[in-house]
Design a protein around this motif. Sequence first.
Motif: not given
Length: 469
Positions: A256-277
């Motif tokens: 999750l990135v702030d579009t105005d400043s391009q800071y990473i607000v939050s991030g998650l690391w997961s397996s490749a098979n769960p879909n984006d939703q």
Amino acid sequence: MNPEDKYNHIFEHLDLSKVLHTLRKKSNRGRPEKLNVPAMIYSLLIAKMENIEFISSLVWRLLHSEEFRAQCRFTGSDNIPSEASYSRLIHALEQTGMLENLQDSLVLSALEEGFVSGTHLAVDSSIVEAWDCQFSEAAAKRRAARRPPKPSEASVAEPQLQFELPEPKPTVVNGPPKKPAYAKRGRPSHAERECRREEQEAYEQSLGPFQKTIEAMLPYTYDELLAALPRHAARCDKKNTKGRLTSYYGFKANLLVDTDSQYIVSGLWSSANPNDQRMAVVLLKGLLLKFPSLNVKHILGDKGYDSSAIYQLIHSLGAFPIIKMIHHKKPPEGMNQDYTPVCSQGHAYRYDSFDAKYETLRYTRPNQCKDCPFSESGCQKVFKIRIQTDLRKHAYPARGSESFTQLYNKRTAVERVFAYLKEYFGMKRTRHRGVRASVDFQLSTLAYNLSKFALDKLNKQLSNSQQVA
């Protein structure tokens, strides 16, 4: 700027006191600590900034470069840690989750300084290939059993990290339970129908959060979803930029990135098979828990997030979704592809305004209808549509409007952040297996946010000094 000054500005804003308190020895008994743990963490972050991919390369450079040791904050009396010591430290950081806490505190500092507004957030994911794609666990065990022990490993004793770790996390079974199947054909009896219904309910209750539908994931809390999140390398199929289906083996980074400043607000690391939703559900549920003061107005996503459950979750957070639609069927009569009302001659009505109190879109008559003979009797002058009737079809700003297009174009900020992470912060691929690969991701995102925060602080000080002069 030379490396020493650069790292001084970057690490000035990194507070490791809570990390050291968590990793410290719980008693004074036993072997004394002989490793400089803060310097080891600094060296891991510098390795990401310097594109040092292997721990062995990092140790070699520490052994042969006095200047590099000083940049990593090692003193002349400190022992140079071995690869095994770094491995234990990475394992401890993964178990305690301290890197994620450092990331959250850094984002809160950026919010207090005014560098992050949080008004417009973009969500996206990217594949990170795993190094062990051609090696299986069974083959690794067979190779380890055949490999003779090195004499140096048994004879030479090295300083070890000594700290207590929390209880190991329970392993989550990725595969869903076996679905009940019925081979008998024909109409079942009443007793058989009741038996099948009970078996189906038991099967659905046995499924984990990531094995259910997207709508069924919404009642779960953030901690429950995080505990069930699959984090091991897996294979998935994904279309590339040319539309061809390509197979990957590895992990997925979700941001999750702030579009105005391009800071990473939050991030998650997961397996490749769960879909984006599914990953968006976890990110959005943890957003307000981590940053309750964040005033989010719009959340942007591509077509991969076009789901009614995602629209509902975003609206429950007090924000409005800006997501491209996938048209599964033709729009109803009287509307175009953007679900905008059209007149009897086929001209689309103009988006005029939005009533925030009733969450209503207001459309006015198109300009082409001024000289139309049906303008007084056959066409309606104004249309008002509440977005609550269908959050997926009706967005604020309205689909097809210039404001909607301008907001959606801001989504490219998250793609630029992924490009920076992979090109300059060592997130092209990961060398670690299993859940420990998440430490690579957290180190990359932390190094990126630290660099941006240090640069913004320097620019702010420079602008203040120029105003005073």
